[in-house]
Design a protein around this motif. Structure first.
Motif, mmCIF file in Angstrom:
data_model
loop_
_atom_site.group_PDB
_atom_site.id
_atom_site.type_symbol
_atom_site.label_atom_id
_atom_site.label_comp_id
_atom_site.label_asym_id
_atom_site.label_seq_id
_atom_site.Cartn_x
_atom_site.Cartn_y
_atom_site.Cartn_z
ATOM 1 N N UNK A 496 1.344 11.248 13.806
ATOM 2 C CA UNK A 496 0.877 10.380 12.717
ATOM 3 C C UNK A 496 1.902 10.229 11.596
ATOM 4 N N UNK A 497 2.765 11.229 11.466
ATOM 5 C CA UNK A 497 3.770 11.173 10.405
ATOM 6 C C UNK A 497 5.092 10.619 10.852
ATOM 7 N N UNK A 498 5.117 9.861 11.941
ATOM 8 C CA UNK A 498 6.362 9.282 12.445
ATOM 9 C C UNK A 498 7.045 8.476 11.338
ATOM 10 N N UNK A 499 8.336 8.729 11.076
ATOM 11 C CA UNK A 499 9.032 8.017 9.988
ATOM 12 C C UNK A 499 9.064 6.503 10.246
ATOM 13 N N UNK A 500 8.699 5.739 9.222
ATOM 14 C CA UNK A 500 8.721 4.282 9.298
ATOM 15 C C UNK A 500 9.613 3.752 8.179
ATOM 16 N N UNK A 501 10.555 2.908 8.538
ATOM 17 C CA UNK A 501 11.479 2.342 7.560
ATOM 18 C C UNK A 501 10.708 1.417 6.614
ATOM 19 N N UNK A 502 10.577 1.773 5.328
ATOM 20 C CA UNK A 502 9.789 0.952 4.393
ATOM 21 C C UNK A 502 10.291 -0.476 4.273
ATOM 22 N N UNK A 503 11.595 -0.665 4.272
ATOM 23 C CA UNK A 503 12.133 -2.015 4.131
ATOM 24 C C UNK A 503 11.820 -2.859 5.366
ATOM 25 N N UNK A 504 11.911 -2.220 6.540
ATOM 26 C CA UNK A 504 11.596 -2.930 7.770
ATOM 27 C C UNK A 504 10.122 -3.298 7.813
ATOM 28 N N UNK A 505 9.275 -2.364 7.378
ATOM 29 C CA UNK A 505 7.838 -2.627 7.338
ATOM 30 C C UNK A 505 7.544 -3.794 6.404
ATOM 31 N N UNK A 506 8.123 -3.775 5.222
ATOM 32 C CA UNK A 506 7.872 -4.818 4.239
ATOM 33 C C UNK A 506 8.329 -6.183 4.741
ATOM 34 N N UNK A 507 9.474 -6.216 5.418
ATOM 35 C CA UNK A 507 9.993 -7.484 5.936
ATOM 36 C C UNK A 507 9.052 -8.086 6.978
ATOM 37 N N UNK A 508 8.459 -7.236 7.794
ATOM 38 C CA UNK A 508 7.531 -7.731 8.819
ATOM 39 C C UNK A 508 6.205 -8.154 8.206
ATOM 40 N N UNK A 509 5.687 -7.375 7.268
ATOM 41 C CA UNK A 509 4.402 -7.725 6.657
ATOM 42 C C UNK A 509 4.476 -9.035 5.889
ATOM 43 N N UNK A 510 5.645 -9.376 5.401
ATOM 44 C CA UNK A 510 5.809 -10.642 4.686
ATOM 45 C C UNK A 510 5.688 -11.850 5.617
ATOM 46 N N UNK A 511 5.736 -11.617 6.923
ATOM 47 C CA UNK A 511 5.658 -12.704 7.897
ATOM 48 C C UNK A 511 4.245 -12.875 8.470
ATOM 49 N N UNK A 512 3.271 -12.400 7.736
ATOM 50 C CA UNK A 512 1.891 -12.496 8.206
ATOM 51 C C UNK A 512 1.500 -13.934 8.523
ATOM 52 N N UNK A 513 1.939 -14.874 7.709
ATOM 53 C CA UNK A 513 1.627 -16.281 7.961
ATOM 54 C C UNK A 513 2.167 -16.761 9.289
ATOM 55 N N UNK A 514 3.375 -16.351 9.632
ATOM 56 C CA UNK A 514 3.958 -16.736 10.916
ATOM 57 C C UNK A 514 3.160 -16.155 12.085
ATOM 58 N N UNK A 515 2.733 -14.913 11.920
ATOM 59 C CA UNK A 515 1.956 -14.268 12.985
ATOM 60 C C UNK A 515 0.668 -15.050 13.237
ATOM 61 N N UNK A 516 -0.014 -15.437 12.166
ATOM 62 C CA UNK A 516 -1.270 -16.185 12.307
ATOM 63 C C UNK A 516 -1.015 -17.554 12.938
ATOM 64 N N UNK A 517 0.046 -18.220 12.538
ATOM 65 C CA UNK A 517 0.361 -19.535 13.113
ATOM 66 C C UNK A 517 0.662 -19.403 14.600
ATOM 67 N N UNK A 518 1.444 -18.408 14.970
ATOM 68 C CA UNK A 518 1.793 -18.250 16.385
ATOM 69 C C UNK A 518 0.547 -17.944 17.213
ATOM 70 N N UNK A 519 -0.311 -17.083 16.691
ATOM 71 C CA UNK A 519 -1.560 -16.774 17.395
ATOM 72 C C UNK A 519 -2.395 -18.046 17.557
ATOM 73 N N UNK A 520 -2.379 -18.900 16.548
ATOM 74 C CA UNK A 520 -3.149 -20.144 16.612
ATOM 75 C C UNK A 520 -2.578 -21.104 17.649
ATOM 76 N N UNK A 521 -1.259 -21.123 17.799
ATOM 77 C CA UNK A 521 -0.650 -21.949 18.839
ATOM 78 C C UNK A 521 -1.097 -21.500 20.225
ATOM 79 N N UNK A 522 -1.117 -20.190 20.436
ATOM 80 C CA UNK A 522 -1.585 -19.666 21.721
ATOM 81 C C UNK A 522 -3.066 -19.971 21.912
#
Length: 573
Positions: A496-522
């Protein structure tokens, strides 16, 4: 009530267009949204699409992409013609899903008009048929029951076989409410026992109604109890083998029945959970509708989703397994005709019922409502996850090439006809429900991005754990990602404590809109995939000399798998 059936040539031409279109965009329909980042799905889209899609609001995604009927399309920017063509083609090729609403029905409402006064009780269904039944099921059994009754009237056939009957909600409405002689076949013995218990409760309610003498039009027209049979039926077996299996079930009832257990594994053999019947087979089915609940041999095997709870069975048996012939008699001698129905028959069950309809001379008509397309067997994937294995009986000559898809020779011969497990799984999603969630702008949509972000770290740490199942994390969208990740990692066996790169996490979470759009295309392709599966079945029937019609019978906002495939034989073969 019926939609017009496409002529054979138009059916085949539509199948060609569907396979061509779906094969062109298979990289979208075959993709897993949890791999959005790890497989870089966004970059798989045409470069011209990306800038116009990435800034869409959730409301615009629903209105401009998913809603085929939305009239006031206002584009925030100029869309490329290829994207407009993709959307238009997806909507044009898919069978229309909207059912004909009752007068005064509120278009776009989540529930049909019958639930406007009471959100949990249909105003069009008698109160004794609503007990133990959720609103969605109330809507379905009322609509499908009326359609089955219509087919029975058209074919002058009073007997019905309900396959994958579960707790018997549809069965009770057909039998007690519409006066039909019904046999219900269900694989889960626990559900069969529960159905018998509910039958008994309904009979008690009938006695009370009779004492009140209120003359309500919603009081059942019949007190003829349905007959419930527990048994798993091999989809590879012939219709004659189903008759033999039900005959064996008749003999099992001559011994004291074993109380059914809660196991969801395939039952070993067929069992009738009701008390043994002492009536002779030949005598019992001639007694009239109250005793002629013998619906027989037909193909009846169930993968229907388990609903729950057991109980002791009631005495419903009148003429157990009518279809059973005397030893040595021909397989179809003295066998009464019947109408076959299956409400949300899972996976290959719907295909099996259609094959029995074609091959069995005693099945006069069929109504088939399918679900769980991902459990359909294909040549490329003969054992999809969740499928109950169908062992080939040693005494049968079943064709091993008979898969759930494709059923027709025409579709099977088209280039690009293959449908992946993921494409078929996507066809089970509810487009209308997701469009509603988009318009509500709920935070729950954040979960897609959370899971895709976590998948990146799982795949990097343990590639063998990619696409690992993570059970639903309660209210995940309300958690900070670090807490979601802690819970999710533990569920796949990672620290559960696996190290996660905060900057990498933040960069991906900022793309939530893209994730929703792609899911909608499928998701836009989901009705197209479903159309191909159902059209293949229509073509299969046409290849066997039977015309069929596809009816969007249920409200898709309420019951996403709302198509009913209807067919009847012009004469007894």
């Amino acid at each position: 009530m019926f939609t017009s059936s496409l002529p054979a040539e138009q059916q085949r031409e539509l199948a060609k267009r569907l396979t061509t279109f779906l094969s062109q965009y298979s990289h979208v329909s075959d993709s897993y949204i949890i791999e959005f980042f790890s497989k870089d799905h966004w970059q798989s889209l045409p470069s011209a699409w990306q800038p116009v899609l990435q800034d869409l609001t959730y409301q615009q995604v629903a209105d401009l992409l998913l809603d085929a009927t939305h009239g006031d399309r206002r584009y925030p920017s100029v869309w490329p013609l290829s994207l407009l063509a993709f959307r238009a083609t997806a909507h044009a090729l898919a069978f229309p899903r909207e059912c004909r609403r009752a007068r005064g029905g509120a278009v776009g409402s989540v529930k049909p008009e019958e639930f406007l006064d009471n959100q949990s009780q249909s105003s069009l269904l008698g109160h004794i048929f609503r007990k133990h039944v959720k609103p969605k099921k109330q809507h379905e059994i009322r609509k499908l029951g009326s359609l089955v009754k219509q087919l029975c009237d058209q074919t002058d056939c009073n007997k019905v076989v309900d396959v994958g009957s579960g707790q018997g909600h549809l069965t009770r409405f057909l039998s007690f409410g519409l006066g039909l002689s019904v046999t219900a076949i269900e694989a889960d013995g626990t559900l069969v026992a529960t159905a018998s218990k509910f039958d008994g409760q309904l009979l008690c309610a009938l006695e009370k109604e009779a004492q009140k003498k209120n003359g309500s039009s919603l009081v059942p027209v019949s007190r003829s109890s349905p007959r419930h049979v527990a048994g798993w039926v091999n989809p590879k077996a012939s219709w004659e083998a189903f008759i033999k299996q039900l005959s064996a079930a008749q003999r099992v009832t001559e011994r004291p029945p074993t109380p059914p257990g809660p196991s969801k594994k395939r039952p070993r053999g067929s069992e009738h959970v009701d008390p043994p019947c002492s009536h002779a087979v030949r005598t019992s089915w001639r007694r009239g509708s109250a005793d002629s609940l013998e619906s027989e041999p037909t193909s009846q095997h169930q993968y229907r989703k388990s609903e729950s709870e057991g109980a002791s069975s009631a005495e419903n048996c009148r003429s157990c397994v009518q279809s059973v012939r005397q030893e040595g008699a021909g397989p179809d001698r003295g066998h009464p005709d019947f109408v076959l129905t299956g409400l949300h028959a899972c996976g290959d069950l719907s295909a099996t019922l259609l094959r029995h309809f074609v091959n069995c001379p005693h099945v006069r008509a069929i109504t088939s409502v399918a679900c769980c397309y991902m459990k359909i067997t294909t040549k490329e994937n003969p054992a999809p996850p969740g499928l109950v294995p169908a062992a080939q009986p040693p005494d049968q000559d079943a064709d091993p090439s008979e898969f759930g898809y494709p059923m027709s020779s025409w579709v099977g011969g088209l280039p690009g006809h293959r449908l992946s497990y993921k494409a078929r799984e996507g066809a089970c999603h509810a487009v209308e429900d997701y469009a509603r969630r988009l318009r509500e702008g709920g935070e729950a949509l954040r979960t897609h991005c959370y899971r895709a972000t976590l998948e990146t770290f799982i795949a990097d740490t343990r590639p063998d754990l990619r696409r690992a199942g993570i059970q639903t994390i309660k209210k995940a969208h309300l958690l900070p990602f670090t807490e979601y990740a802690r819970l999710g990692l533990a569920r796949v066996g990672l620290p559960p404590g696996l190290p996660l790169d905060p900057e990498q996490v933040e960069a991906m979470l900022e793309q939530q809109g893209r994730v929703v759009v792609y899911f909608s295309l499928a998701l836009l392709l989901a009705p197209v995939v479903e159309t191909l599966v159902l059209l293949d079945r229509m073509i299969y029937l046409q290849e066997n000399g039977v015309d069929s019609q596809l009816v969007p019978l249920f409200d898709p906002n309420f019951s996403p798998r709302n198509f009913v495939l209807v067919a009847l034989k012009s004469q007894v073969h």
